[in-house]
Design a protein around this motif. Structure first.
Motif, PDB file in Angstrom:
ATOM      1  N   GLU A  30      40.705  51.635  44.180  1.00  0.00           N
ATOM      2  CA  GLU A  30      40.530  52.720  43.201  1.00  0.00           C
ATOM      3  C   GLU A  30      41.712  52.809  42.242  1.00  0.00           C
ATOM      4  O   GLU A  30      41.542  53.060  41.045  1.00  0.00           O
ATOM      5  N   GLU A  31      42.918  52.581  42.762  1.00  0.00           N
ATOM      6  CA  GLU A  31      44.102  52.630  41.910  1.00  0.00           C
ATOM      7  C   GLU A  31      44.095  51.491  40.897  1.00  0.00           C
ATOM      8  O   GLU A  31      44.522  51.661  39.758  1.00  0.00           O
ATOM      9  N   ILE A  32      43.594  50.331  41.300  1.00  0.00           N
ATOM     10  CA  ILE A  32      43.488  49.201  40.370  1.00  0.00           C
ATOM     11  C   ILE A  32      42.462  49.503  39.284  1.00  0.00           C
ATOM     12  O   ILE A  32      42.690  49.222  38.101  1.00  0.00           O
ATOM     13  N   GLU A  33      41.347  50.102  39.664  1.00  0.00           N
ATOM     14  CA  GLU A  33      40.352  50.497  38.658  1.00  0.00           C
ATOM     15  C   GLU A  33      40.965  51.491  37.681  1.00  0.00           C
ATOM     16  O   GLU A  33      40.813  51.350  36.460  1.00  0.00           O
ATOM     17  N   ASP A  34      41.675  52.489  38.202  1.00  0.00           N
ATOM     18  CA  ASP A  34      42.305  53.492  37.343  1.00  0.00           C
ATOM     19  C   ASP A  34      43.342  52.858  36.427  1.00  0.00           C
ATOM     20  O   ASP A  34      43.368  53.122  35.226  1.00  0.00           O
ATOM     21  N   GLY A  35      44.210  52.016  36.989  1.00  0.00           N
ATOM     22  CA  GLY A  35      45.246  51.365  36.186  1.00  0.00           C
ATOM     23  C   GLY A  35      44.666  50.485  35.097  1.00  0.00           C
ATOM     24  O   GLY A  35      45.147  50.472  33.966  1.00  0.00           O
ATOM     25  N   ASN A  37      41.729  50.822  33.630  1.00  0.00           N
ATOM     26  CA  ASN A  37      41.174  51.694  32.585  1.00  0.00           C
ATOM     27  C   ASN A  37      42.259  52.340  31.744  1.00  0.00           C
ATOM     28  O   ASN A  37      42.111  52.463  30.518  1.00  0.00           O
ATOM     29  N   ILE A  38      43.365  52.728  32.351  1.00  0.00           N
ATOM     30  CA  ILE A  38      44.460  53.350  31.603  1.00  0.00           C
ATOM     31  C   ILE A  38      45.047  52.358  30.602  1.00  0.00           C
ATOM     32  O   ILE A  38      45.261  52.697  29.428  1.00  0.00           O
ATOM     33  N   LEU A  39      45.312  51.132  31.041  1.00  0.00           N
ATOM     34  CA  LEU A  39      45.872  50.131  30.118  1.00  0.00           C
ATOM     35  C   LEU A  39      44.917  49.843  28.976  1.00  0.00           C
ATOM     36  O   LEU A  39      45.338  49.716  27.814  1.00  0.00           O
ATOM     37  N   LEU A  40      43.629  49.752  29.271  1.00  0.00           N
ATOM     38  CA  LEU A  40      42.650  49.527  28.198  1.00  0.00           C
ATOM     39  C   LEU A  40      42.636  50.693  27.217  1.00  0.00           C
ATOM     40  O   LEU A  40      42.590  50.485  25.996  1.00  0.00           O
ATOM     41  N   LYS A  83      38.997  42.274  42.391  1.00  0.00           N
ATOM     42  CA  LYS A  83      37.590  42.194  41.998  1.00  0.00           C
ATOM     43  C   LYS A  83      37.148  43.489  41.309  1.00  0.00           C
ATOM     44  O   LYS A  83      36.382  43.461  40.344  1.00  0.00           O
ATOM     45  N   ALA A  84      37.657  44.623  41.780  1.00  0.00           N
ATOM     46  CA  ALA A  84      37.323  45.910  41.158  1.00  0.00           C
ATOM     47  C   ALA A  84      37.844  45.960  39.722  1.00  0.00           C
ATOM     48  O   ALA A  84      37.139  46.410  38.814  1.00  0.00           O
ATOM     49  N   GLY A  85      39.072  45.495  39.512  1.00  0.00           N
ATOM     50  CA  GLY A  85      39.608  45.441  38.152  1.00  0.00           C
ATOM     51  C   GLY A  85      38.838  44.469  37.280  1.00  0.00           C
ATOM     52  O   GLY A  85      38.566  44.731  36.103  1.00  0.00           O
ATOM     53  N   MET A  86      38.460  43.335  37.858  1.00  0.00           N
ATOM     54  CA  MET A  86      37.706  42.326  37.106  1.00  0.00           C
ATOM     55  C   MET A  86      36.325  42.829  36.707  1.00  0.00           C
ATOM     56  O   MET A  86      35.814  42.449  35.654  1.00  0.00           O
ATOM     57  N   SER A  87      35.736  43.689  37.523  1.00  0.00           N
ATOM     58  CA  SER A  87      34.408  44.208  37.166  1.00  0.00           C
ATOM     59  C   SER A  87      34.482  45.040  35.887  1.00  0.00           C
ATOM     60  O   SER A  87      33.516  45.123  35.134  1.00  0.00           O
ATOM     61  N   ILE A  88      35.630  45.628  35.629  1.00  0.00           N
ATOM     62  CA  ILE A  88      35.833  46.381  34.381  1.00  0.00           C
ATOM     63  C   ILE A  88      36.121  45.422  33.231  1.00  0.00           C
ATOM     64  O   ILE A  88      35.611  45.592  32.121  1.00  0.00           O
ATOM     65  N   LEU A  89      36.925  44.403  33.494  1.00  0.00           N
ATOM     66  CA  LEU A  89      37.367  43.493  32.427  1.00  0.00           C
ATOM     67  C   LEU A  89      36.326  42.445  32.048  1.00  0.00           C
ATOM     68  O   LEU A  89      36.272  42.034  30.886  1.00  0.00           O
ATOM     69  N   ARG A  90      35.513  42.004  32.986  1.00  0.00           N
ATOM     70  CA  ARG A  90      34.591  40.881  32.747  1.00  0.00           C
ATOM     71  C   ARG A  90      33.740  41.067  31.486  1.00  0.00           C
ATOM     72  O   ARG A  90      33.700  40.172  30.637  1.00  0.00           O
ATOM     73  N   PRO A  91      33.063  42.212  31.309  1.00  0.00           N
ATOM     74  CA  PRO A  91      32.242  42.337  30.092  1.00  0.00           C
ATOM     75  C   PRO A  91      33.086  42.323  28.812  1.00  0.00           C
ATOM     76  O   PRO A  91      32.643  41.834  27.776  1.00  0.00           O
ATOM     77  N   LEU A  92      34.311  42.818  28.891  1.00  0.00           N
ATOM     78  CA  LEU A  92      35.183  42.842  27.721  1.00  0.00           C
ATOM     79  C   LEU A  92      35.734  41.459  27.403  1.00  0.00           C
ATOM     80  O   LEU A  92      35.936  41.114  26.241  1.00  0.00           O
ATOM     81  N   LEU A  93      35.986  40.669  28.434  1.00  0.00           N
ATOM     82  CA  LEU A  93      36.507  39.317  28.234  1.00  0.00           C
ATOM     83  C   LEU A  93      35.450  38.383  27.669  1.00  0.00           C
ATOM     84  O   LEU A  93      35.776  37.362  27.077  1.00  0.00           O
TER      85      LEU A  93
END
Length: 122
Positions: A30-35, A37-40, A83-93
Motif C-alpha cells: 500500500e505504501e508503494i502504491e501511495d508513493g 501516486n504521489i510522485l506522479l 507489482k502494485a507500483g507497476m500496476s499503476i505505471l504500466r498503462p502510463l508507460l
C-alpha cells in the motif's frame, strides 16, 4: 496516528524515493502504491518513478538476497509491492510520450548504506 508514522505527502521527492526503497525492502504494498501516486501527482514521469524508486529499491533487495541477508519469502513480498507500483505505471508507460516530461532528480545510491544498516541489524 502513531508518533513514528511517516506521512508520505510531507516528504521531499528525494526523501520519498528513499522511503519507497525502504518500503519495497519491507514489502509494503500500500505504501508503494501511495508513493507511486504521489510522485506522479508531483509531475514525475512514469519512467523516472519506475527506474529511480521501484527498480532501484529492488536492486537493493537483490543485493541483500545475494548476500544471504534476505530470503525468498522476503523477496516475494518485495516483488509483490513492486507489482502494485507497476500496476499503476504500466498503462502510463505504454503511452508514447512517457519520457517527454521526464523530471530530473538526482537520488544517490544507497545500496552500500542500506546493506550495512540491514546487516548490522540482522
Amino acid at each position: 496516528m502513531a508518533d513514528d508514522e511517516i506521512i508520505l505527502e510531507d516528504l521531499s521527492d528525494d526523501e520519498l524515493v528513499q522511503q519507497m526503497h525502504d518500503d519495497l525492502y519491507d514489502g509494503l504494498k500500500e505504501e508503494i502504491e501511495d508513493g507511486t501516486n504521489i510522485l506522479l501527482k508531483r509531475g514525475w514521469a512514469p519512467y523516472d518513478v519506475l527506474t529511480q524508486a521501484l527498480v532501484e529499491g529492488m536492486r537493493i533487495v537483490g543485493i541483500d538476497f545475494r548476500d544471504g541477508i534476505l530470503f525468498v519469502p522476503e523477496v516475494l513480498l518485495s516483488a509483490n509491492a513492486m507489482k502494485a507500483g507497476m500496476s499503476i505505471l504500466r498503462p502510463l508507460l505504454q503511452r508514447p510520450a512517457h519520457r517527454s516530461r521526464a523530471k530530473s532528480s538526482s537520488v544517490p545510491s544507497r545500496a552500500t548504506s542500506t546493506t550495512s544498516a540491514r546487516t548490522s541489524s540482522a
